[in-house]
Design a protein around this motif. Structure first.
Motif, PDB file in Angstrom:
ATOM      1  N   PRO A   1      -6.281  -2.344   1.023  1.00 14.24           N
ATOM      2  CA  PRO A   1      -5.181  -1.581   1.629  1.00 14.24           C
ATOM      3  C   PRO A   1      -3.910  -1.629   0.784  1.00 14.24           C
ATOM      4  CG  PRO A   1      -6.241  -3.003   3.241  1.00 14.24           C
ATOM      5  CD  PRO A   1      -6.822  -3.356   1.892  1.00 14.24           C
ATOM      6  N   ASN A   2      -3.182  -0.514   0.807  1.00 12.79           N
ATOM      7  CA  ASN A   2      -1.904  -0.356   0.115  1.00 12.79           C
ATOM      8  C   ASN A   2      -2.010  -0.388  -1.404  1.00 12.79           C
ATOM      9  OD1 ASN A   2      -0.520  -0.084   2.538  1.00 12.79           O
ATOM     10  ND2 ASN A   2      -0.330  -2.301   2.736  1.00 12.79           N
TER      11      ASN A   2
ATOM     12  N   SER B   1      -4.928   3.210   4.124  1.00 14.96           N
ATOM     13  CA  SER B   1      -6.230   2.603   4.377  1.00 14.96           C
ATOM     14  C   SER B   1      -7.281   3.637   4.760  1.00 14.96           C
ATOM     15  CB  SER B   1      -6.123   1.533   5.461  1.00 14.96           C
ATOM     16  OG  SER B   1      -5.637   2.104   6.645  1.00 14.96           O
ATOM     17  N   VAL B   2      -6.861   4.785   5.309  1.00 12.37           N
ATOM     18  CA  VAL B   2      -7.802   5.837   5.677  1.00 12.37           C
ATOM     19  C   VAL B   2      -8.433   6.442   4.423  1.00 12.37           C
ATOM     20  CG1 VAL B   2      -7.991   8.088   6.782  1.00 12.37           C
ATOM     21  CG2 VAL B   2      -6.491   6.352   7.758  1.00 12.37           C
ATOM     22  N   GLN B   3      -7.672   6.487   3.337  1.00  9.47           N
ATOM     23  CA  GLN B   3      -8.120   7.120   2.103  1.00  9.47           C
ATOM     24  C   GLN B   3      -8.512   6.063   1.072  1.00  9.47           C
ATOM     25  OE1 GLN B   3      -5.066   8.972  -0.129  1.00  9.47           O
ATOM     26  NE2 GLN B   3      -6.438  10.167  -1.366  1.00  9.47           N
ATOM     27  N   SER B   4      -9.101   4.975   1.469  1.00  5.66           N
ATOM     28  CA  SER B   4      -9.387   3.911   0.523  1.00  5.66           C
ATOM     29  C   SER B   4     -10.766   4.023  -0.110  1.00  5.66           C
ATOM     30  CB  SER B   4      -9.241   2.550   1.204  1.00  5.66           C
ATOM     31  OG  SER B   4     -10.193   2.432   2.239  1.00  5.66           O
TER      32      SER B   4
ATOM     33  N   ALA C   1     -11.079  -5.084 -10.816  1.00  6.97           N
ATOM     34  CA  ALA C   1     -12.075  -5.564  -9.863  1.00  6.97           C
ATOM     35  C   ALA C   1     -11.407  -6.198  -8.651  1.00  6.97           C
ATOM     36  CB  ALA C   1     -13.013  -6.551 -10.544  1.00  6.97           C
ATOM     37  N   SER C   2     -10.262  -6.827  -8.836  1.00  2.86           N
ATOM     38  CA  SER C   2      -9.556  -7.464  -7.724  1.00  2.86           C
ATOM     39  C   SER C   2      -8.949  -6.454  -6.754  1.00  2.86           C
ATOM     40  CB  SER C   2      -8.471  -8.400  -8.249  1.00  2.86           C
ATOM     41  OG  SER C   2      -7.525  -7.672  -9.006  1.00  2.86           O
ATOM     42  N   ASP C   3      -8.843  -5.162  -7.157  1.00  3.06           N
ATOM     43  CA  ASP C   3      -8.327  -4.115  -6.278  1.00  3.06           C
ATOM     44  C   ASP C   3      -9.403  -3.577  -5.336  1.00  3.06           C
ATOM     45  OD1 ASP C   3      -5.807  -4.190  -7.525  1.00  3.06           O
ATOM     46  OD2 ASP C   3      -6.497  -2.800  -9.079  1.00  3.06           O
TER      47      ASP C   3
END
Length: 94
Positions: free
Chosen positions: A16-17, A23-26, A59-61
């Motif tokens: 998220p963010n 979060s809807v478009q993640s 990768a952490s994202d």
């Protein structure tokens, strides 16, 4: 912590963010795998279904455990692995 590795065509969820992403478009698709960053973390080029440009993510994202199905309507994983240059589509005028 073991890093999960993804391949072109995998569908992943971003944290998220990330870069102002709601979060809807993640949910996005891995377009290609980039070279490992200077600090040893995997990098990927991703694209959201409703966007016409790619983003670079680490990768952490990516949220671990959510992945793998190719998204409809975008380039196939095989096309993404060919590279960005397609010589057969270059038009030369005389």
């Amino acid at each position: 912590m073991q890093q999960q590795h993804y391949k072109a065509g995998d569908q992943v969820n971003l944290r998220p963010n990330f870069a102002g992403v709601r979060s809807v478009q993640s949910l996005c698709r891995i377009v290609s795998v980039l070279p490992v960053s200077d600090w040893g973390e995997s990098q990927y080029k991703v694209r959201f279904e409703n966007e016409k440009f790619d983003r670079r993510v680490l990768a952490s994202d990516i949220e671990a455990g959510i992945s793998i199905q190719p998204m409809a309507g975008l380039r196939s994983p095989e096309a993404a692995e060919e590279g960005w240059l397609n010589a057969s589509r270059i038009k030369v005028s005389k």
